[in-house]
Design a protein around this motif. Structure first.
Motif, PDB file in Angstrom:
ATOM      1  N   GLN A   1       0.850  -1.196   0.000  1.00  0.00           N
ATOM      2  CA  GLN A   1       0.000   0.000   0.000  1.00  0.00           C
ATOM      3  C   GLN A   1       0.889   1.251   0.000  1.00  0.00           C
ATOM      4  N   PHE A   2       1.376   1.604  -1.189  1.00  0.00           N
ATOM      5  CA  PHE A   2       2.215   2.797  -1.288  1.00  0.00           C
ATOM      6  C   PHE A   2       1.372   4.040  -1.034  1.00  0.00           C
ATOM      7  N   ALA A   3       1.984   5.007  -0.365  1.00  0.00           N
ATOM      8  CA  ALA A   3       1.266   6.237  -0.006  1.00  0.00           C
ATOM      9  C   ALA A   3       2.255   7.390   0.010  1.00  0.00           C
ATOM     10  N   ASP A   4       1.724   8.603   0.206  1.00  0.00           N
ATOM     11  CA  ASP A   4       2.605   9.777   0.256  1.00  0.00           C
ATOM     12  C   ASP A   4       3.516   9.741   1.483  1.00  0.00           C
ATOM     13  N   SER A   5       3.047   9.109   2.528  1.00  0.00           N
ATOM     14  CA  SER A   5       3.868   8.974   3.738  1.00  0.00           C
ATOM     15  C   SER A   5       3.552   7.636   4.366  1.00  0.00           C
ATOM     16  N   GLY A   6       4.486   7.132   5.108  1.00  0.00           N
ATOM     17  CA  GLY A   6       4.290   5.839   5.759  1.00  0.00           C
ATOM     18  C   GLY A   6       5.383   5.575   6.765  1.00  0.00           C
ATOM     19  N   TRP A   7       5.207   4.547   7.559  1.00  0.00           N
ATOM     20  CA  TRP A   7       6.160   4.239   8.620  1.00  0.00           C
ATOM     21  C   TRP A   7       7.385   3.493   8.109  1.00  0.00           C
ATOM     22  N   ILE A   8       7.216   2.796   6.979  1.00  0.00           N
ATOM     23  CA  ILE A   8       8.352   2.072   6.414  1.00  0.00           C
ATOM     24  C   ILE A   8       8.463   2.410   4.930  1.00  0.00           C
ATOM     25  N   GLU A   9       9.592   2.049   4.339  1.00  0.00           N
ATOM     26  CA  GLU A   9       9.796   2.262   2.911  1.00  0.00           C
ATOM     27  C   GLU A   9      10.152   0.943   2.245  1.00  0.00           C
ATOM     28  N   ILE A  10       9.560   0.729   1.085  1.00  0.00           N
ATOM     29  CA  ILE A  10       9.875  -0.436   0.256  1.00  0.00           C
ATOM     30  C   ILE A  10      10.330   0.098  -1.107  1.00  0.00           C
ATOM     31  N   ASP A  11      11.518  -0.291  -1.497  1.00  0.00           N
ATOM     32  CA  ASP A  11      12.093   0.203  -2.758  1.00  0.00           C
ATOM     33  C   ASP A  11      12.111   1.736  -2.799  1.00  0.00           C
ATOM     34  N   GLY A  12      12.386   2.325  -1.649  1.00  0.00           N
ATOM     35  CA  GLY A  12      12.509   3.778  -1.581  1.00  0.00           C
ATOM     36  C   GLY A  12      11.195   4.526  -1.570  1.00  0.00           C
ATOM     37  N   ARG A  13      10.072   3.812  -1.497  1.00  0.00           N
ATOM     38  CA  ARG A  13       8.762   4.471  -1.486  1.00  0.00           C
ATOM     39  C   ARG A  13       8.067   4.206  -0.152  1.00  0.00           C
ATOM     40  N   PRO A  14       7.438   5.240   0.410  1.00  0.00           N
ATOM     41  CA  PRO A  14       6.740   5.037   1.695  1.00  0.00           C
ATOM     42  C   PRO A  14       5.534   4.124   1.543  1.00  0.00           C
ATOM     43  N   VAL A  15       5.307   3.308   2.560  1.00  0.00           N
ATOM     44  CA  VAL A  15       4.201   2.343   2.566  1.00  0.00           C
ATOM     45  C   VAL A  15       3.327   2.598   3.785  1.00  0.00           C
ATOM     46  N   GLU A  16       2.029   2.634   3.563  1.00  0.00           N
ATOM     47  CA  GLU A  16       1.076   2.833   4.665  1.00  0.00           C
ATOM     48  C   GLU A  16       0.814   1.513   5.367  1.00  0.00           C
ATOM     49  N   CYS A  17       0.888   1.515   6.677  1.00  0.00           N
ATOM     50  CA  CYS A  17       0.685   0.291   7.459  1.00  0.00           C
ATOM     51  C   CYS A  17      -0.500   0.451   8.414  1.00  0.00           C
ATOM     52  N   SER A  18      -1.139  -0.659   8.709  1.00  0.00           N
ATOM     53  CA  SER A  18      -2.219  -0.693   9.699  1.00  0.00           C
ATOM     54  C   SER A  18      -2.031  -1.947  10.533  1.00  0.00           C
ATOM     55  N   ALA A  19      -2.936  -2.185  11.455  1.00  0.00           N
ATOM     56  CA  ALA A  19      -2.838  -3.376  12.293  1.00  0.00           C
ATOM     57  C   ALA A  19      -2.968  -4.646  11.473  1.00  0.00           C
ATOM     58  N   GLU A  20      -3.568  -4.534  10.270  1.00  0.00           N
ATOM     59  CA  GLU A  20      -3.746  -5.706   9.408  1.00  0.00           C
ATOM     60  C   GLU A  20      -2.546  -5.961   8.514  1.00  0.00           C
ATOM     61  N   GLY A  21      -1.608  -5.038   8.473  1.00  0.00           N
ATOM     62  CA  GLY A  21      -0.442  -5.204   7.613  1.00  0.00           C
ATOM     63  C   GLY A  21      -0.247  -4.003   6.718  1.00  0.00           C
ATOM     64  N   CYS A  22       0.604  -4.168   5.722  1.00  0.00           N
ATOM     65  CA  CYS A  22       0.909  -3.076   4.800  1.00  0.00           C
ATOM     66  C   CYS A  22       0.523  -3.442   3.369  1.00  0.00           C
ATOM     67  N   ASP A  23      -0.404  -4.387   3.253  1.00  0.00           N
ATOM     68  CA  ASP A  23      -0.753  -4.932   1.933  1.00  0.00           C
ATOM     69  C   ASP A  23      -2.155  -4.541   1.487  1.00  0.00           C
ATOM     70  N   ASP A  24      -2.300  -4.477   0.187  1.00  0.00           N
ATOM     71  CA  ASP A  24      -3.608  -4.341  -0.460  1.00  0.00           C
ATOM     72  C   ASP A  24      -3.876  -5.684  -1.124  1.00  0.00           C
ATOM     73  N   VAL A  25      -4.943  -6.383  -0.687  1.00  0.00           N
ATOM     74  CA  VAL A  25      -5.259  -7.714  -1.219  1.00  0.00           C
ATOM     75  C   VAL A  25      -6.575  -7.649  -1.972  1.00  0.00           C
ATOM     76  N   ARG A  26      -6.536  -8.114  -3.225  1.00  0.00           N
ATOM     77  CA  ARG A  26      -7.754  -8.098  -4.046  1.00  0.00           C
ATOM     78  C   ARG A  26      -7.853  -9.390  -4.854  1.00  0.00           C
ATOM     79  N   PHE A  27      -9.100  -9.830  -5.062  1.00  0.00           N
ATOM     80  CA  PHE A  27      -9.338 -11.028  -5.867  1.00  0.00           C
ATOM     81  C   PHE A  27      -9.681 -10.618  -7.298  1.00  0.00           C
ATOM     82  N   TYR A  28      -9.042 -11.279  -8.249  1.00  0.00           N
ATOM     83  CA  TYR A  28      -9.318 -11.056  -9.671  1.00  0.00           C
ATOM     84  C   TYR A  28      -9.782 -12.379 -10.276  1.00  0.00           C
ATOM     85  N   ILE A  29     -10.702 -12.290 -11.244  1.00  0.00           N
ATOM     86  CA  ILE A  29     -11.242 -13.507 -11.842  1.00  0.00           C
ATOM     87  C   ILE A  29     -11.510 -13.317 -13.334  1.00  0.00           C
ATOM     88  N   SER A  30     -11.373 -14.401 -14.044  1.00  0.00           N
ATOM     89  CA  SER A  30     -11.797 -14.463 -15.448  1.00  0.00           C
ATOM     90  C   SER A  30     -12.510 -15.796 -15.617  1.00  0.00           C
TER      91      SER A  30
END
Length: 568
Positions: free
Chosen positions: A398-427
């Motif tokens: 979950q990249f954001a303008d600011s965050g507690w940690i950085e991944i690949d030099g980009r700030p990541v937004e974190c919550s109690a659930e983690g720092c991920d955006d999880v979505r289901f895709y289907i075809s």
């Protein structure tokens, strides 16, 4: 497994006692017959919210009770023991709803609803009709990934590090807020410290002031009275002491004649001594009396100053001294804010490293589970009439303008659930790229995805019971039969209780129950009847042809049942 359910005075149900079996238990009946009422009663047993509207008209309370075989379960044993409930491998869960509230029991021991819900969550997965909508909401997808057992310890570690970071961030915010507040008050505090410092306060000064002022204020009166005492005792005329000496001489003479005067002689001697001491003290005291109007005025001014400070700060002298010390500490902190902030920021940088490490571990575990889940769901969907289906679990930072940690030099937004955006895709069609589930999936496709998820999670968690309230939404015909077979296959791992309107699904039942409304003594009630093998065939035929069961419908029903190889 659920061995039995007992329901009394719940909505349209006056009294109902039904025994369930291992395997696939199917309930069918016309719309409005009361199937969902039974599911509602089950929900109540499992600790869900219950409204007093469910109490049958004229009844005092609604009762719902389930006997569930749980076997050996270390988690439940500890949970129940901690709540003073005797553990057994067969639990009786009961809920009573009254007009003034509800009560819950496990093995006849009262428990709070939260405990009942914890137990229910370990035993039963109840899929209601609203669960389809939950699946379409992307914010729920992360929870479905995190239900896998292997995610739990990784997520627990992450949450520990997240809480540490959250506490540090709060500490930093509080310190900066305090810094701003103190900066606004610094000038005032500095003035107050200077003013109170100049006052040179003493906690006992007021009492000492009062005492000294009282003496100075009454010096003249004290001198006059002390002089009068001295004059009476030692005056030029006949003094009191001379009179007492005369009395003493006379009493001595009289005592030699009449012994009774001895007592009075003793008392006069004592009086002479006491009065002489008082006279002597009065003479000495006159030499100590201070006639000092200037000192008195100085003391009055000091008293006035102390009164002014107490009125201004609305504090007593001891409280003013305490306040002075507090303000001095605040000013000292204000002077050291930069150092304190730097210390916390250093700790935050260190904690960010720990948080990042645990976030990456959770991210990678979700990627792993996502790939596994995608493969398993595609395999299950192929059995459910979607042979060319593709399913992907998209796990991204979950990249954001600011965050507690950085991944690949980009700030990541974190919550109690983690720092991920999880979505289901289907075809669901060959040659089409997977897209968000809520954008393209039909109701029938969502039902099959949900059944696939439930099947996989049931095997993952070894839940004893799964309940489906119309999982067949949006499907029919050949697909329904495939869904029924998948449910029957799933029943090898856990007991299934399902409501359906589809004959293809009902034909797969190990045990079939008919739910119906009947009129009894001018009231409508709900009944549930376990069907014999012959009644099972007729009920499946009824689902195919309606109220008028034709020979063709009976023949088709038998063929459908035999094709599934359901009857043992």
């Amino acid at each position: 497994m659920i061995k039995s359910i007992y329901i009394k005075d719940f909505a349209l149900i006056d009294e109902l006692d039904v025994q369930f079996e291992q395997g696939l238990n199917i309930m069918t009946g016309q719309t409005g017959a009361g199937k969902s009422i039974i599911i509602g009663a089950l929900n109540m047993i499992l600790g869900e919210r219950a409204d007093t509207d469910v109490i049958r008209q004229g009844a005092e309370k609604a009762i719902s009770e389930a006997t569930i075989e749980v076997g050996k379960n270390a988690f439940l044993q500890k949970l129940l023991t901690d709540n003073a409930v005797d553990y057994s491998e067969e639990l009786i869960l009961r809920r009573e709803i009254r007009q003034k509230g509800s009560r819950a029991f496990i093995n006849d021991t009262p428990v709070n609803i939260a405990v009942l819900k914890q137990v229910g969550d370990q035993l039963v997965d109840l899929h209601g009709q609203h669960d389809h909508q939950l699946l379409l909401k992307e914010e729920n997808h992360i929870d479905m990934i995190d239900r896998f057992d292997s995610v739990e310890p990784v997520k627990k570690t992450y949450r520990t590090e997240y809480r540490k970071m959250a506490d540090l961030q709060k500490e930093l915010r509080d310190l900066k807020r305090k810094e701003r507040e103190l900066k606004e008050k610094t000038e005032l505090y500095q003035f107050q410290v200077k003013e109170l410092e100049g006052a040179d306060l003493d906690a006992y000064e007021e009492e000492e002031l009062e005492s000294e002022m009282n003496l100075l204020d009454n010096a003249e009166d004290l001198d006059q009275k002390a002089a009068a005492i001295s004059e009476i005792g030692n005056g030029d005329d006949i003094s009191l002491m001379e009179m007492l000496n005369t009395i003493k001489l006379h009493l001595e003479d009289m005592a030699r004649i009449e012994p009774e005067f001895e007592t009075y002689l003793s008392e006069v001697n004592t009086a002479r001594i006491s009065i002489q001491e008082a006279v002597n003290f009065a003479e000495r005291y006159r030499n100590t009396i201070e006639f000092n109007p200037q000192r008195l005025e100085t003391l009055r001014q000091r008293q006035s100053e102390l009164n002014r400070l107490q009125k201004k700060y609305m504090r007593s002298i001891p409280e003013l001294i305490s306040y002075y010390n507090q303000v001095k500490r605040e000013l000292n902190v204000a002077e050291n804010f930069d150092l304190e902030i730097e210390k916390i920021e250093k700790r935050i940088r260190e904690q960010a490293g720990h948080l990042k490490q645990s976030a990456e571990a959770l991210h990678n575990k979700r990627l792993e589970i996502g790939e596994q889940l995608s493969t398993d769901i595609v395999a299950t969907l192929s059995h459910l009439g979607i042979p060319n289906g593709q399913f992907r679990v998209h796990v991204a930072w979950q990249f954001a303008d600011s965050g507690w940690i950085e991944i690949d030099g980009r700030p990541v937004e974190c919550s109690a659930e983690g720092c991920d955006d999880v979505r289901f895709y289907i075809s669901t069609n060959k040659g089409e790229e997977p897209k968000p589930l809520d954008k393209i999936a039909s109701g029938g496709e969502v039902s099959r995805v949900m059944l696939s998820l439930k099947s996989i999670l049931a095997q993952e968690h070894h839940l004893p019971v799964m309940i489906f309230d119309e999982i067949d939404t949006g499907i029919s015909g050949n697909i329904s039969e495939k869904v029924g077979r998948e449910m029957r296959k799933l029943s090898e791992y856990c007991q299934i209780v399902a409501i359906t309107h589809q004959p293809q699904i009902a034909s797969q039942a190990h045990k079939h129950y008919r739910v119906e409304k009947i009129e009894q003594e001018e009231r409508t009630i709900t009944r549930i009847t376990p069907l014999t093998e012959e009644e099972h065939v007729r009920e499946v035929a009824s689902l195919m042809s309606g109220e008028e069961i034709t020979d063709a419908a009976l023949s088709s029903a038998k063929e459908l049942i035999e094709r599934g190889g359901v009857r043992n």
